[in-house]
Design an enzyme around this catalytic site. Structure first.
Site, short mmCIF file in Angstrom:
data_model
loop_
_atom_site.label_atom_id
_atom_site.label_comp_id
_atom_site.label_asym_id
_atom_site.label_seq_id
_atom_site.Cartn_x
_atom_site.Cartn_y
_atom_site.Cartn_z
N CYS A 201 -8.46 -0.17 6.46
CA CYS A 201 -7.72 -1.28 5.85
C CYS A 201 -7.21 -2.25 6.90
O CYS A 201 -7.12 -3.46 6.65
CB CYS A 201 -6.57 -0.74 5.01
N HIS A 503 -0.84 1.86 5.03
CA HIS A 503 -1.90 1.01 4.49
C HIS A 503 -1.62 -0.44 4.84
O HIS A 503 -0.47 -0.89 4.78
CB HIS A 503 -1.98 1.17 2.97
#
Length: 1380
Positions: A201, A503
């Site tokens: 990510c 994330h």
């Protein structure tokens, strides 16, 4: 005629009213009837997952429809419930996403399309159609919102995707003025997402930011790749160019980044590594600079991202200033100053602190070159030049020196949409600084040289920052701002999570329309300014020290601003403005995407089903048939015919495909008259896997195919001939479950030409479950028939019909048939006598070449052992009361024979009965009953020097008995000391200490007699029934051997036997049957089972059956004395309590039942002297229990094995060398291993043994006080944790152990010290821990981590080792020269 008013108050005849009422009543009755009929119809439960958008990914639509519903009606119902336009989405099976979607216009019912009725769940996926998201059905207000509510009334989610659809999952992302339904598809946003490979990510966020930067994207497009100069796979700029082209032109929702990461030199493991996005940015920019050397883009990174600042020191007395110029690519801003309790509130505040000078005074005074002395000075930084693209890193990751852990600071820090940097520019230095920078020689890209700046910025030109290069360089540019430096925010890279992981996603503003978008991996959605403000972090309340701990973990981490300068601000290149090489690349990628789409379409329309074929030559064959859904059954048969290589064996006309169930070996149905039916329709839709298979059936030209109808059951019929005692191969017969036994016999009579009048039919429902079908009127279903069945039929006029079934010859024949296995027995290469002579020895004992002593020994051994075994088994039956399992199949497994060496339990089995073919063996055993003992010294001495087999040697190595016990079935009893109760029977089968329980809880009770627990628990059922009668009298166990030779052309081919034997026979009886073929008694040879990898393991449990064996298993016979009855193989390990490895393997030896510990030591010590060169005195060693690596109960010299000490096969003991005379004299004493902890020196002392006369805590403390001279009132103690030696870090021991538990005795919670060998730490409570500096603590932490990892101790504070982020310019990491 009477008139009455109707509903409209108009008068109508009363007769019409009655007629209407009657009609309404009929209609109502008809409607109720329809409802009842529908209720009786099977229904199909459909659960549909909508994967077309991020919002609906966790939502499920549930429909319960009649099985007669058509696929077209299913689409209508789904569209209505999901509020989609019908023809704008597809439905596909969830477990096979690559298959073709269900047909929109098909009128095929759900039941005919593969849906399962009756409450079973049918999982579907609602997917995009032709790459486009489904259109929302407009409601009355004309909005396309799926919920029918205004945007202002909806909550939405921006950030990491929710894990479920629970209420409140949006957390901090709820917005009262924006609807989550605004997560639009790619055609409306115009943007494509990036697929997260696993943990990439951070990469996706940076790539989307660079793509949305017009100046960077346009410059990348202007660069042209020369394929002749570089491999396109390893070219980073080329792969970035391809990725950007796909992001701009692709019709996909998201595209892969694997080509880009492959150009980085990364393998698949890198996808599972989390990295910092700022670190990736720096490393990627360095890699691009190296790749772009000698091109127009060589200075692109510096032109866009590089700024300059001055690092200065100014004397406060004379004003002299010393300075140097540094460059930077990003500015690291501190969230919370070191040691401060309050964080900065805004980016402007953090920038001001960044350039705030510090005063050097006192001991930190600066030596002034002009004053020639140390003076007070001011040290700081000044910005000289800001880059066109300004990158700010918010330093949210920090290190907590209190907990010695990395932490994340979630404090609130605001940032403006427009940032005025003029307050932070140096207005004093108006002249260019190029000359000064060059002279200083300290200009380093990205290096700011300030205590407030990140340590990531190096001052060494040759420091490796992630690129595998020998040196790095930078191009110097002196740019001064010509106007007010106003910067516009366009990218916010957000981190959600903690310092351990999380994330990343990016919020980016498009310069085309000024709209903000969230780029969250494959999901792209519109967002608002409110969503940007939510990434400030923290909460709206206090900014105190603890505010970060309770704040949201989702906040901005990197900010990218662009200078507002109309003369320089670029726009994105449109398709028609692309350079020619980009246009050709676009066309190439478009063709590739179209080809991929076509291939995917073919895959989605291909039925994939398992195919079987009973090949006339190659027997059963298996393959995978992949056929297009539009291919007919005839075409699929031709494909299967070629796949199974039947050409030349059978003609195509003699082959057909039928529906088949491999698990039950059941032919479900045939497809007569459906040769032209498409396979998709025939198989119930396109799937990648089916609940059934296909069988390619073949016949002979003169035969005719039998039709198989749905609902029929298949029966394999075996005809039994009682006279010949044979069972024929099966004949297939098909019947219906509602047929009676009488009708079924008629059906069999037609197929077998047997008489149905005298026919006996036996159904084998499962292994060893034979059922005689004798009730003519019962149906097959009532008798337990299923899809596939197996029956035995016999039709004769013999008297066997009059005998009870379980006593009949038919039952015995079937029982033998079901339990007989075929074994290949490899005989010893140099065994006494030839195979021919040994075979003759079965018939005429006097003609055998077997020595007379051996024959006599065999005879007496068999009879004596049978008598002893009978007596002991009777006693066992009374003592244990059927303690052993009643299931042979459960007690005997492959694992039971994996036990490398184990003591025999009974050297013969009373259940031995030989077959008629081998009756002479019984006579031989009986005729030689008066011979000498089978354990005479001659054969023992003869085989004493025999070399042990490889497998025996391998299994004698220092492998713990615990490992062996885990591999084998449970066979030894185990008791555990309990403070309140007696011994507790354990389920794991590990050896325990009957001594412990007798010493601790039964010291003054009578001695409990046990015998050979390893023998009883490891075997099969008791050999005697409830009346003490031997089962051998009623049990018929088959054994038949015939010579054969292996397929070996060499002259040294090993002789072998083919043995047909009842697998319920015990190993002892099996060995007795093998005696004539081996030529020695059963005690003089060993049986080894050979596994698939040719590994051999000895089978030693004489009372276990051969039920774990199967047909064609191999057995090797090796000469050598097997263990006598009551003997046990024992592994001896030396206990070294103060060594790094406290457990050292010494020797293998044999202990016998009834032997005392001192006797075993007498036999063991000469062996130790010979094999281990240890010359020990018998009074200077002790034996003690070993459980894994834990030392346990000390065995006293007068203890007797099997009476005081429970012993089992492959037992393990510790031998401990004593430095002083043995102090353990009684079972009531307790031996404890103690170790002193010295906080002042941060060291642990050596182990010292303490002998306690009782379980008193006070006595323990007194003993510890005696050996340590610590006053009793200052002595603290704690029990060690885990496996011996209970290692623990010196950094943790002071706080982590339970010091001074408030108990009076040792055998209660939380100590539970009930046995010898417990570890106790102690310390002086007045001794303070050593005061460690940060450097000393860090160094000690490293040493402890290294020490504990070597001993296998888990270091709780050791962080996960992070892998360095590198991009390899040569296409991959350099391989270690020493690596193969």
């Amino acid at each position: 005629m009477e008139m009455v008013p109707n509903e409209e108050n108009q008068f109508v005849p009363q007769e019409d009213v009655f007629r209407r009422c009657r009609q309404n009543m009929f209609d109502e009755i008809k409607r109720i009837s329809q409802i009842q009929n529908a209720a009786e119809e099977p229904r199909v439960l459909c659960i549909i997952q909508d994967i077309t958008s991020a919002k609906t990914i966790n939502e499920r639509l549930t429909l319960n429809l009649p099985a007669s519903t058509s696929l077209s009606k299913l689409y209508d119902d789904v569209a209505h419930k999901a509020r989609y336009v019908k023809d704008t989405f597809d439905l596909a099976w969830r477990n096979a996403p690559d298959m073709a979607p269900l047909d929109h216009s098909s009128e095929v019912t759900l039941s005919d399309s593969g849906f399962e009725p009756g409450g079973k769940k049918n999982f579907l996926q609602l997917t995009d159609k032709d790459g486009e998201q489904p259109q929302m059905a407009s409601d009355e207000s004309g909005t396309a919102d799926s919920s029918g509510l205004d945007d202002s009334s909806q909550e939405r989610f921006i950030g990491p995707l929710p894990r479920d659809s629970a209420a409140g999952s949006s957390g901090d992302y709820s917005s009262p003025s924006y609807s989550y339904s605004s997560i639009l598809n790619k055609s409306e946003t115009g943007y494509v997402g990036l697929v997260n490979q696993a943990m990439t990510c951070y990469l996706n966020s940076l790539l989307q930011t660079l793509f949305m930067t017009p100046e960077f994207r346009n410059a990348l497009y202007n660069w042209e790749f020369e394929e002749t100069e570089e491999d396109p796979v390893t070219s980073i700029p080329h792969q970035l160019q391809r990725l950007f082209v796909l992001l701009q032109t692709s019709k996909k929702r998201a595209i892969e980044t694997t080509d880009v990461t492959r150009s980085f030199g990364w393998d698949s493991s890198e996808a599972w590594q989390q990295h910092d996005v700022q670190e990736l940015c720096r490393v990627m920019f360095d890699a691009l600079e190296q790749k772009w050397k000698q091109t127009e883009q060589a200075d692109l990174i510096n032109q866009l991202y590089q700024g300059k600042l001055k690092d200065y020191v100014r004397c406060l007395e004379c004003g002299y200033e010393s300075w140097r110029i540094d460059t930077y690519l990003d500015i690291p801003l501190v969230i919370r100053p070191f040691g401060a309790s309050q964080a900065y509130g805004s980016v402007e505040e953090a920038l001001q602190a960044f350039i705030q000078p510090e005063t050097l005074d006192g001991p930190n005074q600066y030596f002034c070159e002009r004053c020639k002395k140390k003076c007070d000075a001011r040290k700081g930084l000044r910005f000289l030049h800001f880059p066109y693209l300004l990158t700010l890193q918010l330093k949210r990751f920090d290190f907590d020196y209190t907990t010695m852990h990395r932490i994340k600071l979630n404090d609130r820090m605001t940032f403006p949409e427009e940032l005025d940097m003029s307050p932070f520019i140096d207005v004093e230095d108006e002249s260019p600084q190029t000359e000064s920078c060059t002279d200083s020689g300290a200009e380093n890209e990205g290096s700011c040289h300030s205590d407030q700046m990140s340590n990531d910025f190096s001052t060494d030109d040759c420091v490796d920052e992630g690129i595998c290069l020998d040196s790095t360089g930078s191009t110097e540019r002196a740019l001064k701002p010509k106007s007010l430096p106003i910067f516009e925010l366009f990218s916010v890279m957000v981190h959600s999570g903690s310092a351990a992981g999380g994330h990343y996603y990016a919020c980016i503003k498009s310069f085309s329309d000024g709209q903000w978008y969230s780029f969250n991996d494959q999901h792209v959605s519109k967002i608002t300014q409110d969503d940007i403000r939510k990434t400030y972090g923290g909460s709206s309340g206090s900014r105190g020290y603890y505010s970060s701990a309770f704040a949201s973990s989702t906040n901005a981490y990197m900010l990218i601003y662009r200078l507002k300068d109309p003369s320089r601000n670029a726009k994105y290149l449109a398709g028609e403005e692309f350079p020619e090489h980009i246009k050709s690349l676009v066309q190439k990628e478009k063709e590739s995407e179209e080809q991929e789409k076509r291939q995917r379409e073919i895959e989605r329309n291909t039925c994939k089903i398992k195919l079987f074929c009973m090949h006339p030559v190659k027997m059963m064959m298996e393959s995978k048939l992949e056929v297009h859904k539009d291919k007919t059954l005839q075409e699929a048969t031709e494909m299967a015919y070629k796949m199974m290589e039947l050409e030349g064996v059978a003609s195509l006309d003699c082959c057909r495909l039928v529906k088949y169930d491999e698990f039950h070996e059941y032919l479900e149905r045939s497809y007569e008259g459906e040769e032209d039916t498409p396979m998709g329709l025939l198989l119930g839709g396109v799937k990648s896997s089916y609940m059934f298979d296909l069988l390619l059936e073949s016949r002979k030209p003169e035969q005719v195919f039998q039709p198989y109808k749905p609902g029929e059951v298949m029966v394999k019929v075996h005809v039994v001939d009682l006279k010949k005692e044979t069972i024929a191969s099966p004949i297939s017969v098909r019947a219906y479950l509602n047929q009676t036994i009488s009708e079924f016999k008629q059906l069999i009579a037609q197929a077998t030409a047997l008489s149905s009048e005298s026919m006996r039919v036996v159904l084998e429902r499962c292994y060893n479950d034979l059922r005689l079908l004798y009730v003519p009127s019962k149906t097959l279903k009532a008798e337990g028939f299923f899809r596939s069945n197996k029956v035995f039929v016999e039709s004769s006029e013999s008297a066997d019909h009059q005998v009870a079934f379980t006593e009949s010859l038919l039952w015995k024949l079937l029982d033998r048939h079901g339990n007989t296995i075929r074994l290949l027995v490899l005989l010893p290469e140099q065994s006494p006598g030839s195979l021919a002579n040994r075979t003759l020895g079965q018939k005429v004992v006097g003609d055998s070449d077997v020595p007379v002593e051996g024959a006599k020994a065999n005879g007496k051994s068999v009879e004596a052992i049978l008598e002893e075994s009978t007596e002991k088994l009777k006693n066992l039956s009374l003592q244990q009361q059927q303690a052993s399992s009643t299931s042979d199949s459960q007690k005997s497994s492959d694992a039971s024979d994996i036990e490398p060496i184990e003591s025999p339990t009974r050297e013969a089995d009373s259940s031995l009965c030989v077959a008629a073919d081998n009756r002479e063996l019984e006579n031989r055993i009986g005729a030689t009953a008066g011979g000498s003992s089978g354990t005479s010294s001659d054969p023992e001495n003869h085989f004493a020097c025999e070399e042990r087999s490889d497998s025996e040697v391998n299994n004698d190595r220092s492998t713990s008995s615990v490992d062996s016990d885990i591999l084998s079935s449970s066979h030894s009893s185990d008791t555990l000391c309990n403070a309140d109760s007696g011994p507790i029977q354990l389920a794991n089968g590990l050896d325990s200490h009957s001594i412990t329980s007798s010493r601790r809880s039964k010291a003054h009770e009578g001695k409990k007699e046990t015998w050979d627990t390893a023998e009883e628990d490891s075997g099969t059922d008791s050999e005697y029934d409830d009346n003490g009668k031997s089962k051998a009298e009623a049990q018929y166990l088959y054994f038949k051997a015939e010579p054969c030779s292996q397929d070996d052309s060499s002259s040294n081919a090993q002789k072998c036997l083919i043995v047909h034997v009842d697998k319920r026979i015990t190993l002892a009886a099996f060995k007795l049957n093998l005696e004539p073929y081996v030529g020695v008694t059963a005690t003089q040879f060993k049986v080894f089972r050979v596994y698939a990898n040719n590994q051999e393991f000895e089978s030693v449990r004489l009372n276990e059956t051969l039920s774990s064996f199967s047909d064609d298993n191999k057995i090797t016979i090796r000469l050598g004395r097997a263990l006598k009855k009551g003997e046990y193989r024992v592994k001896v390990y030396q206990l070294l309590v103060n060594e790094a490895e406290p457990c050292k393997f010494l020797v293998d030896t044999v202990f016998a039942k009834g032997m005392t510990v001192r006797q075993s030591k007498v036999e063991l010590l000469p062996q130790m002297k010979e094999q281990c060169k240890l010359d020990l005195d018998i009074d200077s060693v002790r034996l003690r229990k070993k459980t894994w690596k834990n030392p346990g109960t000390v065995f006293l010299d007068y203890h007797v094995y099997e009476e005081d000490i429970s012993i089992s096969s492959n037992w393990e003991v510790f031998l401990e060398i004593l430095n002083e005379p043995e102090k353990m004299k009684s079972m009531s004493q307790l031996a404890v291993l103690t170790r002193r902890w010295s906080p002042a020196t941060m060291k642990l002392g050596p182990f010292q043994e303490v002998i306690l006369e009782s379980s008193s805590v006070e006595e323990l403390k007194e003993k510890l006080s005696e050996i340590s001279n610590i006053p009793l009132e200052n002595l603290d103690f704690a029990k060690g944790r885990g496996t011996f030696p209970c290692d623990i870090s010196v950094l943790e021991i002071h706080q982590d152990l339970d010091w001074n538990p408030k108990v009076l005795t040792l055998n209660v919670w939380p100590l539970y010290i009930c046995d010898d060998g417990a570890v106790v730490f102690y310390r002086d409570s007045t001794e303070d821990p050593m005061d460690l500096s940060d450097e000393e603590r860090s160094e000690l932490m490293k040493k402890e981590s290294s020490r504990l990892l070597k001993t296998g101790h888990r270091v709780s504070y050791s962080p996960r080792k992070e892998k360095a982020l590198k991009i390899y310019l040569d296409g991959g990491p350099a391989k270690d020269p020493g690596q193969d």
